[in-house]
Design a protein around this motif. Structure first.
Motif, short mmCIF file in Angstrom:
data_model
loop_
_atom_site.label_atom_id
_atom_site.label_comp_id
_atom_site.label_asym_id
_atom_site.label_seq_id
_atom_site.Cartn_x
_atom_site.Cartn_y
_atom_site.Cartn_z
N ARG A 21 -57.86 51.39 26.40
CA ARG A 21 -55.91 51.54 26.94
C ARG A 21 -55.47 50.41 26.92
O ARG A 21 -54.21 50.65 26.58
CB ARG A 21 -55.88 51.72 28.63
CG ARG A 21 -54.82 51.64 28.98
CD ARG A 21 -54.91 52.50 31.05
NE ARG A 21 -53.49 52.61 31.03
CZ ARG A 21 -53.14 53.35 32.43
NH1 ARG A 21 -54.55 53.90 33.18
NH2 ARG A 21 -52.62 53.87 33.23
N GLN A 28 -49.56 54.58 29.86
CA GLN A 28 -49.65 55.76 29.61
C GLN A 28 -49.38 55.73 31.33
O GLN A 28 -50.62 55.27 32.14
CB GLN A 28 -51.21 55.52 29.45
CG GLN A 28 -51.89 54.64 27.46
CD GLN A 28 -51.70 53.52 27.94
OE1 GLN A 28 -51.97 52.76 28.25
NE2 GLN A 28 -51.16 53.46 26.44
N THR A 35 -59.20 56.65 33.29
CA THR A 35 -59.58 56.06 32.22
C THR A 35 -60.99 55.36 31.97
O THR A 35 -61.11 55.51 30.76
CB THR A 35 -58.59 54.65 32.17
OG1 THR A 35 -57.30 55.28 32.12
CG2 THR A 35 -58.20 54.03 31.19
N SER A 81 -53.00 60.57 28.43
CA SER A 81 -51.52 60.66 28.07
C SER A 81 -50.43 61.59 27.82
O SER A 81 -49.42 61.82 28.20
CB SER A 81 -51.48 58.67 27.76
OG SER A 81 -51.94 57.85 27.40
#
Length: 91
Positions: A21, A28, A35, A81
């Motif tokens: 990330r 995002q 994540t 994303s």
């Protein structure tokens, strides 16, 4: 797989997900739990790929395996994303 193996896979996956990330540029719009999940899946798949390539077990830190895992996690975060960014909120 033993319990310690599962716990360490979750911890490594968490770290890999957070690293991915951080490496993806921009914001995002995905939740943190996604994540972490992407990181765990990337860690497991990356380990399988490294084992298939014969680089999973080396002396010291398995840098090649770690790089494979991070690249997979970055791709996963980017795809997630993109998918979350395309969703429209209808009112």
């Amino acid at each position: 797989m033993e319990v310690t193996g599962i716990i360490s896979a979750i911890i490594v996956g968490l770290v890999i997900g957070v690293l991915a990330r951080l490496l993806v540029p921009g914001r995002q719009p995905i939740p943190i739990w996604l994540t972490i999940l992407i990181g765990i899946v990337a860690a497991l798949i990356g380990t399988a790929i490294a084992a298939a390539l014969g680089v999973a077990t080396t002396r010291g830190i398995d840098w090649i395996e770690l790089i494979i895992q991070i690249v997979l996690a970055v791709i996963g975060v980017m795809l997630a994303s993109y998918a979350y960014g395309r969703r429209k909120v209808s009112r």
